[in-house]
Design an enzyme around this catalytic site. Sequence first.
Site, PDB file in Angstrom:
ATOM      1  N   LYS A 178      25.085  56.522 -75.929  1.00  0.00           N
ATOM      2  CA  LYS A 178      26.482  57.384 -77.286  1.00  0.00           C
ATOM      3  C   LYS A 178      25.815  57.283 -78.491  1.00  0.00           C
ATOM      4  O   LYS A 178      26.284  56.233 -78.667  1.00  0.00           O
ATOM      5  CB  LYS A 178      27.465  57.288 -76.830  1.00  0.00           C
ATOM      6  CG  LYS A 178      28.328  58.438 -76.968  1.00  0.00           C
ATOM      7  CD  LYS A 178      30.087  57.918 -76.561  1.00  0.00           C
ATOM      8  CE  LYS A 178      30.444  57.554 -78.189  1.00  0.00           C
ATOM      9  NZ  LYS A 178      30.709  57.741 -79.377  1.00  0.00           N
ATOM     10  N   GLU A 253      29.153  43.298 -78.974  1.00  0.00           N
ATOM     11  CA  GLU A 253      29.124  43.354 -80.796  1.00  0.00           C
ATOM     12  C   GLU A 253      29.785  43.734 -81.495  1.00  0.00           C
ATOM     13  O   GLU A 253      29.806  45.066 -81.325  1.00  0.00           O
ATOM     14  CB  GLU A 253      27.174  43.610 -80.961  1.00  0.00           C
ATOM     15  CG  GLU A 253      26.518  43.116 -79.494  1.00  0.00           C
ATOM     16  CD  GLU A 253      25.829  42.030 -80.304  1.00  0.00           C
ATOM     17  OE1 GLU A 253      26.689  40.937 -80.882  1.00  0.00           O
ATOM     18  OE2 GLU A 253      25.682  40.545 -79.244  1.00  0.00           O
ATOM     19  N   CYS A 287      27.242  44.531 -90.125  1.00  0.00           N
ATOM     20  CA  CYS A 287      28.404  43.545 -89.502  1.00  0.00           C
ATOM     21  C   CYS A 287      28.359  42.356 -90.265  1.00  0.00           C
ATOM     22  O   CYS A 287      29.962  41.224 -90.269  1.00  0.00           O
ATOM     23  CB  CYS A 287      28.583  43.611 -88.058  1.00  0.00           C
ATOM     24  SG  CYS A 287      26.596  43.470 -87.858  1.00  0.00           S
ATOM     25  N   GLU A 389      38.842  42.370 -91.416  1.00  0.00           N
ATOM     26  CA  GLU A 389      37.422  42.935 -91.819  1.00  0.00           C
ATOM     27  C   GLU A 389      37.056  44.343 -92.246  1.00  0.00           C
ATOM     28  O   GLU A 389      38.504  44.747 -91.914  1.00  0.00           O
ATOM     29  CB  GLU A 389      37.040  43.753 -90.562  1.00  0.00           C
ATOM     30  CG  GLU A 389      35.247  43.856 -90.626  1.00  0.00           C
ATOM     31  CD  GLU A 389      34.552  44.545 -89.890  1.00  0.00           C
ATOM     32  OE1 GLU A 389      35.183  45.168 -88.151  1.00  0.00           O
ATOM     33  OE2 GLU A 389      33.530  43.925 -89.135  1.00  0.00           O
TER      34      GLU A 389
HETATM   35  P1  NAD Z   1      33.699  51.572 -83.268  1.00  0.00           P
HETATM   36  O1  NAD Z   1      34.650  50.793 -82.579  1.00  0.00           O
HETATM   37  O2  NAD Z   1      34.632  52.908 -84.134  1.00  0.00           O
HETATM   38  O3  NAD Z   1      32.480  53.176 -82.754  1.00  0.00           O
HETATM   39  C1  NAD Z   1      31.974  51.909 -82.241  1.00  0.00           C
HETATM   40  C2  NAD Z   1      31.195  53.120 -80.828  1.00  0.00           C
HETATM   41  O4  NAD Z   1      31.552  52.451 -79.688  1.00  0.00           O
HETATM   42  C3  NAD Z   1      30.827  54.609 -81.426  1.00  0.00           C
HETATM   43  O5  NAD Z   1      29.704  55.105 -80.665  1.00  0.00           O
HETATM   44  C4  NAD Z   1      32.460  55.229 -80.358  1.00  0.00           C
HETATM   45  O6  NAD Z   1      32.523  55.964 -80.364  1.00  0.00           O
HETATM   46  C5  NAD Z   1      32.553  54.489 -79.909  1.00  0.00           C
HETATM   47  N1  NAD Z   1      33.592  53.841 -78.400  1.00  0.00           N
HETATM   48  C6  NAD Z   1      34.282  54.081 -79.354  1.00  0.00           C
HETATM   49  N2  NAD Z   1      35.710  53.597 -78.396  1.00  0.00           N
HETATM   50  C7  NAD Z   1      35.654  53.602 -77.023  1.00  0.00           C
HETATM   51  C8  NAD Z   1      36.252  53.506 -76.133  1.00  0.00           C
HETATM   52  N3  NAD Z   1      37.112  53.284 -76.181  1.00  0.00           N
HETATM   53  N4  NAD Z   1      34.669  53.392 -74.994  1.00  0.00           N
HETATM   54  C9  NAD Z   1      33.913  53.873 -74.950  1.00  0.00           C
HETATM   55  N5  NAD Z   1      33.185  53.603 -76.546  1.00  0.00           N
HETATM   56  C10 NAD Z   1      34.424  54.074 -77.581  1.00  0.00           C
HETATM   57  O7  NAD Z   1      32.860  51.583 -84.946  1.00  0.00           O
HETATM   58  P2  NAD Z   1      32.569  52.150 -85.847  1.00  0.00           P
HETATM   59  O8  NAD Z   1      33.582  52.249 -86.786  1.00  0.00           O
HETATM   60  O9  NAD Z   1      31.500  52.822 -85.055  1.00  0.00           O
HETATM   61  O10 NAD Z   1      31.810  50.711 -86.661  1.00  0.00           O
HETATM   62  C11 NAD Z   1      32.378  49.523 -87.083  1.00  0.00           C
HETATM   63  C12 NAD Z   1      32.518  48.113 -86.258  1.00  0.00           C
HETATM   64  O11 NAD Z   1      31.300  48.151 -86.112  1.00  0.00           O
HETATM   65  C13 NAD Z   1      33.193  47.554 -87.311  1.00  0.00           C
HETATM   66  O12 NAD Z   1      33.572  46.534 -86.953  1.00  0.00           O
HETATM   67  C14 NAD Z   1      31.266  46.107 -87.635  1.00  0.00           C
HETATM   68  O13 NAD Z   1      31.730  45.014 -87.213  1.00  0.00           O
HETATM   69  C15 NAD Z   1      30.766  46.508 -86.326  1.00  0.00           C
HETATM   70  N6  NAD Z   1      29.618  46.449 -86.424  1.00  0.00           N
HETATM   71  C16 NAD Z   1      29.287  45.140 -85.904  1.00  0.00           C
HETATM   72  C17 NAD Z   1      27.831  44.674 -85.375  1.00  0.00           C
HETATM   73  C18 NAD Z   1      27.252  43.238 -84.580  1.00  0.00           C
HETATM   74  O14 NAD Z   1      26.675  43.509 -84.295  1.00  0.00           O
HETATM   75  N7  NAD Z   1      28.101  42.641 -84.518  1.00  0.00           N
HETATM   76  C19 NAD Z   1      26.417  45.204 -86.338  1.00  0.00           C
HETATM   77  C20 NAD Z   1      27.192  46.574 -87.078  1.00  0.00           C
HETATM   78  C21 NAD Z   1      28.720  47.098 -86.505  1.00  0.00           C
END
Ligand code: NAD
Length: 485
Positions: A178, A253, A287, A389
């Site tokens: 997804k 992550e 990130c 963040e």
């Molecule tokens: P998000 O957590 O809102 O969404 C990420 C993904 O998770 C999306 O596909 C979303 O639909 C899904 N999701 C959300 N809630 C869920 C649930 N309860 N169950 C299953 N899936 C769910 O994050 P975002 O806003 O898309 O991305 C930004 C964040 O990602 C920032 O916090 C950033 O630091 C982090 N990030 C971390 C890394 C890493 O490698 N550590 C890399 C890139 C981004």
Amino acid sequence: MPLNDKTTIKNFINGEWMHDSMDGSLTNYDPATGQPYGNLPNATQDTIDLSVEVANNVFSDWKNTGVQERANHLWKIASLIEKYAHELAKAECIDNGKPLSLCERIDIPRAAANFKFFAQAIISFHEQAYQSGNTVFNYTANQPLGVVATISPWNLPLYLFTWKIAPALATGNTVVAKPSEITPMTAFLLSKIVKEAGLPDGVLNIVHGEGLLTGEALVNHPLVKAVSFTGSTRAGKRIAQVVAPQFKKFSLEMGGKNAMLIFEDVQIDKAVDLAVRAAFTNQGQICLCASRILVHEKIYESFKQAFVKKVQSLKVGDPFEAETHQGALVSAQHYEKILKAIQTAKDEKGVLLTGGEAIHPEGRCKKGWFVQPTVFEGLAMHSITNQEEIFGPVVTLQPFSDTEEAIQSANQSHYGLACTIMTNDISKAHFVAQSVEVGIVWVNTWLYRDLRTPFGGMKNSGVGREGGSDAFEFFTEKKNITIQY
Ligand code: NAD
């Protein structure tokens, strides 16, 4: 289905594109113009059930497909990503708002590299064997888990989507993936590539929808054996709450609040170049971006002046223009969040050194979601601005007086993803690298990635590691077999 037919995004299940009538519909926006330009499904339980069942039905065949043949499939996908690189880069730029030049230089080549790397790595992946005395022999089989779920964010859409799918497939798992509902386009285009590459139907299924609906139905499905997630700490925590009681494997992550430590012996112009890149690449939406820049007090003033001058020279605007350094923020919601974070920094009495405002470029981008690269100083390490963040083009500068203080400040965070150290003193570099509470340290470089190395964070930034053999460990279950002969 030609690659340029991308009007309506559909779920990709069992090698077919479908839109169940029960699935709702979400709107897809172009951040540079702020305008809607397409729709995608908001997949519900029935769609998830179907995709997981399909993946489960073909698991046995895929698991028993020879490792060389699995690798060949990944190579074929990689070569098609390269063939369609320009279209993919354009699609990523429209969907995410990031500069086209960045998509062409990093996002798309890296997506192809992910498939190539794991195709090559699975061929040389070796299992352990031990001769235990004269007539006893042990070997450890690394077996695929079954159906695995991969969930990825919007900031590096195709790059992180493929980073999870490639090792999962290489190790013999079938996948329901997804992408972020905010940037679904290149994942949809990947479904066309996968079909053209001849990957057997059902081995990779791509579903679209919101996290709490589609994502949660997926991770909660009893046939899903493991969840590889990249995204916010908030969503990671929720996923852990859902999957941990079911004893599924999970890799999380999550967010970061990374420090960059600049010591007094550096060449200031080099430090400025690296700091600007680390702070503002991808509009600060990586990130691994450095959002807290700590500089030794002896060079603080001269660094600050040069840094601010360089930040002011960054061109913000139309992501399609070659000279643009910083494109649009990914969504209206995220744009509002960044402007709110800037207001918080002002309320906390931070000194605004540059930026701090939204931008409305002339022409087609005048309604897009652009914010100036923004720099504050004078904020305490415990301030909201230095603790939460922001994930946008906002950084803080602060001086430190000695190594101990630099380490303490870097570690004063609930996050523990990455830290960048700039010094020519090799002993200091090692000492600081060993002392900071993060999973990834760069010394005199930033974002340098060798895909064999472990990737991930500690504290609220992550659980587990991805990359190289760590990814293979995650997507397999070890079974030790002892034979008396
Ligand atoms: P998000 O957590 O809102 O969404 C990420 C993904 O998770 C999306 O596909 C979303 O639909 C899904 N999701 C959300 N809630 C869920 C649930 N309860 N169950 C299953 N899936 C769910 O994050 P975002 O806003 O898309 O991305 C930004 C964040 O990602 C920032 O916090 C950033 O630091 C982090 N990030 C971390 C890394 C890493 O490698 N550590 C890399 C890139 C981004």
